[in-house]
Design an enzyme around this catalytic site. Structure first.
Site, PDB file in Angstrom:
ATOM      1  CG  HIS A  79      -1.990  -1.009   1.119  1.00  0.00           C
ATOM      2  ND1 HIS A  79      -1.872  -2.046   2.032  1.00  0.00           N
ATOM      3  CD2 HIS A  79      -3.141  -1.136   0.552  1.00  0.00           C
ATOM      4  CE1 HIS A  79      -2.896  -2.830   2.078  1.00  0.00           C
ATOM      5  NE2 HIS A  79      -3.835  -2.405   1.093  1.00  0.00           N
ATOM      6  N   GLY A  90      -3.380  -1.168  -7.265  1.00  0.00           N
ATOM      7  CA  GLY A  90      -2.195  -2.320  -7.474  1.00  0.00           C
ATOM      8  C   GLY A  90      -2.544  -3.466  -8.395  1.00  0.00           C
ATOM      9  CD  GLU A  91       0.677  -3.696 -12.790  1.00  0.00           C
ATOM     10  OE1 GLU A  91       1.773  -4.449 -12.960  1.00  0.00           O
ATOM     11  OE2 GLU A  91       0.845  -3.082 -14.188  1.00  0.00           O
ATOM     12  CG  ASP A 150      -6.464  -6.871  -5.518  1.00  0.00           C
ATOM     13  OD1 ASP A 150      -6.950  -7.775  -5.364  1.00  0.00           O
ATOM     14  OD2 ASP A 150      -5.684  -6.283  -4.748  1.00  0.00           O
ATOM     15  CB  SER A 208      -4.564  -6.842   4.286  1.00  0.00           C
ATOM     16  OG  SER A 208      -4.232  -5.690   3.619  1.00  0.00           O
TER      17      SER A 208
HETATM   18  O1  PAF Z   1      -8.319  -3.237  -3.440  1.00  0.00           O
HETATM   19  C1  PAF Z   1      -8.920  -3.018  -2.255  1.00  0.00           C
HETATM   20  O2  PAF Z   1      -8.247  -2.833  -1.200  1.00  0.00           O
HETATM   21  C2  PAF Z   1     -10.424  -2.781  -2.533  1.00  0.00           C
HETATM   22  O3  PAF Z   1     -11.055  -3.668  -3.039  1.00  0.00           O
HETATM   23  C3  PAF Z   1     -10.641  -1.217  -2.753  1.00  0.00           C
HETATM   24  C4  PAF Z   1     -10.335  -0.732  -4.145  1.00  0.00           C
HETATM   25  C5  PAF Z   1     -10.037  -0.245  -1.846  1.00  0.00           C
HETATM   26  C6  PAF Z   1     -12.294  -1.187  -2.660  1.00  0.00           C
HETATM   27  O4  PAF Z   1     -12.609  -1.485  -1.547  1.00  0.00           O
END
Ligand code: PAF
Length: 284
Positions: free
Chosen positions: A41, A151-152, A154, A190
């Site tokens: 993050h 982020g990539e 996801d 996380s």
């Molecule tokens: O990737 C995440 O942490 C969540 O899906 C997001 C984009 C903050 C939406 O709740």
């Protein structure tokens, strides 16, 4: 010493500060998060700072993207540590919406994204992108940034949000951040907090099997055969189950047909490891 970011919990305070910055000519970057922050993050914050004068992070564990039986209740909530981490990364403002203020009792709008949001994650978490779409739309409308970073890791979520912003004519540049990995190559998440030592060791096999699979594909092995070998490798290593080992076009996320690689291919994987669902992906 790191400067503590401004913390706001109401939309009024958020808009007041953002408008003040805009009035003095600042550009605004946004990094939406669900908290439980890790170095991945913080790399999004660092990237946002390269694109915008002021960076707003949001922390909201979004109930609409969790299906019944998923970990909404137990999702780690670490607000004080998150704020300290955001301060160390140079974040300017943290928006933590008050519980209940994101979805009031009358909330009745939903967003259904097709195309990039179909298949892969949606085959296993059918309502996930509906929840992401609504919360990201609301957060981007509230912060009204010039750009936002996702982020990539996801990867399908990033593709879905790129589409969402185009379809709703939002004047926001979406920037994808490279996957942050630990020293063993495990993508930071996380949910890695859920692992004990043994589980973590097993989770660290994910990237090893994934990169081996990508290397086999690059070396010319039939894509479907290499994917099947990776699936088996996860089960042999002791993973609970494999949701998908899939090769898709990096932009449209349509499945690569015919087992033959092209330059646009992305390998995407979702597995269950000691009760924790993990996703990862890489270019081939
Ligand atoms: O990737 C995440 O942490 C969540 O899906 C997001 C984009 C903050 C939406 O709740």
């Amino acid at each position: 010493m790191a400067k503590t970011p401004i913390i706001v919990r109401t939309l009024r305070e958020l808009r007041g500060q953002v408008w003040e910055w805009r009035g003095s000519g600042e550009t605004i970057g946004c990094v939406p998060t669900m908290g439980a922050l890790h170095d991945g993050h913080l790399s999004l914050i660092t990237l946002a700072k390269k694109h915008a004068g002021k960076v707003v992070a949001t922390i909201f564990v979004n109930p609409t993207q969790f299906a019944p039986g998923e970990d909404f209740e137990s999702y780690p909530r670490t607000e004080a540590a998150d704020i300290a981490a955001l301060a160390s990364a140079g974040c300017d403002l943290v928006y933590i919406p008050e519980p209940g203020s994101m979805y009031d009792a009358g909330h009745c709008t939903s967003i259904k994204i097709r195309g990039v949001a179909e298949s892969l994650e949606t085959d296993h978490r059918p309502t996930f992108f509906d929840g992401v779409a609504i919360v990201v739309t609301k957060l981007l409308n509230r912060v009204a940034p010039d750009m936002a970073v996702f982020g990539e890791k996801d990867y399908q979520q990033l593709a879905t949000i790129r589409r969402l912003v185009i379809d709703f004519d939002m004047p926001i540049k979406i920037v994808g951040a490279p996957i942050a990995r630990d020293a063993h190559g495990l993508a930071l998440s996380s949910r890695n907090k859920y692992f004990d030592t043994d589980g973590l060791a097993l989770a660290r096999q994910l990237n090893v099997i994934m990169f081996e699979c990508a290397a086999k594909m690059r070396a010319g092995m039939n894509v479907d055969k290499a994917a099947e070998q990776a699936r088996q490798a996860f089960l042999d290593a002791g993973y609970d189950s494999v949701d998908y080992v899939s090769v898709a076009s990096k932009n449209s996320l349509t499945k690569l047909e015919g087992g033959i690689l092209n330059d646009n291919a992305r390998l995407l994987i979702a597995v269950h490891c000691r009760g924790v669902r993990l996703i990862d992906n890489c270019a081939i």
